[in-house]
Design a protein around this motif. Structure first.
Motif, mmCIF file in Angstrom:
data_model
loop_
_atom_site.group_PDB
_atom_site.id
_atom_site.type_symbol
_atom_site.label_atom_id
_atom_site.label_comp_id
_atom_site.label_asym_id
_atom_site.label_seq_id
_atom_site.Cartn_x
_atom_site.Cartn_y
_atom_site.Cartn_z
ATOM 1 N N UNK B 17 18.160 60.579 29.498
ATOM 2 C CA UNK B 17 17.426 59.869 30.533
ATOM 3 C C UNK B 17 16.115 59.395 29.938
ATOM 4 N N UNK B 97 7.983 61.603 42.868
ATOM 5 C CA UNK B 97 8.807 60.395 42.800
ATOM 6 C C UNK B 97 9.925 60.541 41.782
ATOM 7 N N UNK B 98 9.613 61.148 40.639
ATOM 8 C CA UNK B 98 10.605 61.312 39.575
ATOM 9 C C UNK B 98 11.747 62.202 40.054
ATOM 10 N N UNK B 99 11.406 63.269 40.756
ATOM 11 C CA UNK B 99 12.438 64.174 41.264
ATOM 12 C C UNK B 99 13.348 63.434 42.237
ATOM 13 N N UNK B 101 13.933 60.182 42.260
ATOM 14 C CA UNK B 101 14.756 59.264 41.467
ATOM 15 C C UNK B 101 15.893 60.000 40.789
ATOM 16 N N UNK B 102 15.588 61.186 40.286
ATOM 17 C CA UNK B 102 16.609 61.944 39.576
ATOM 18 C C UNK B 102 17.704 62.423 40.517
ATOM 19 N N UNK B 103 17.357 62.580 41.789
ATOM 20 C CA UNK B 103 18.411 62.924 42.752
ATOM 21 C C UNK B 103 19.398 61.782 42.871
ATOM 22 N N UNK B 105 19.949 59.535 40.530
ATOM 23 C CA UNK B 105 20.680 59.536 39.251
ATOM 24 C C UNK B 105 21.785 60.574 39.270
ATOM 25 N N UNK B 106 21.453 61.727 39.804
ATOM 26 C CA UNK B 106 22.419 62.816 39.885
ATOM 27 C C UNK B 106 23.626 62.415 40.723
#
Lengths: 126, 126
Positions: B17, B97-99, B101-103, B105-106
């Motif tokens: 990532x 915000x990153x967390x 976004x990563x959700x 992505x997940x």
DNA sequence: TGCTCATATATGTAAATATCATATATCATT
DNA sequence: AATGATATATGATATTTACATATATGAGCA
């Protein structure tokens, strides 16, 4: 750089996986041979947001160069020429490898979620 | 390009990532202010494999420029000077915000897993 | 016929990021 | 005095993404 709700962002979105489009393409081609333009709808479901058309075509040519797909022109009357892509055995092998890699990536993401939840318990990270 | 078990790989590993190191840094700094070198052990747990030292230091300076961290020199007797980084409110906002976004992505990753499982049921993708 | 839109396949260019190598300096240990 | 761990960086290159643009055909319509 832009600012949304007080948070700074750089030009690219955060959280995207490099070359994630490739396993998505290979999965779609595992179902049936398809041409570039025809892949787009399926890719938008797999890759989220919009797919860059230029990126898609260049990626397909690169994947052909790498031996993961083959292509052949489909020339029919009353129809635009289409370059039909087919997945190869090497392509299937790479797809398998990609899925395994993504499992590791997934574990890293969830490791981060758990850490985040510990530090910021009021969030519902998990 | 290299070939492992018959599968082609390009120079970079697949599945990484972009800038994943940044939320990892911010999470570690959420626990306590730390200097670059001190972050490395924690980062290797979060980011998997080895962390590129040059990348780490450049990323920290970039994050300071973006306002996500502050730094101050820690100069003590009988000890090398250390640049101690502290997370800012903007940094916490970006981490949040990153967390999120990563959700997303997940979810894309798991969508791919499910599709893979359908096409290749003999694999245990999920 | 001429117009526009969807289809279809590309290339050009710049910016962002990752990778690998190298530089420099201090402290502790041998 | 030499070596290895600590500590902070920069240089150069390759890779990838993002955005713009080019080109051409078929379908539908006024």
């Amino acid at each position: 750089m832009s600012r949304v709700n007080g948070t700074l962002f750089r030009s690219r979105d955060f959280g995207t996986i490099e070359r994630f489009i490739e396993p998505c393409i290979l999965l779609l081609l595992s179902r049936e041979p398809t041409h570039g333009y025809g892949l787009m709808e399926g890719l938008e479901k797999h890759c989220g947001e919009k797919v860059d058309v230029g990126d898609l075509y260049r990626t397909l040519r690169r994947m052909e160069h790498d031996g993961w797909v083959n292509s052949a022109w489909d020339r029919k009357e009353n129809q635009r020429d289409k370059r039909i892509y087919t997945i190869t055995e090497e392509g299937r092998a790479f797809l398998k490898h990609a899925v395994a890699s993504l499992k590791e990536t997934d574990e890293l993401i969830h490791h981060l979620f758990r850490g985040y939840q510990k530090v910021y318990p009021e969030s519902n990270a998990i």
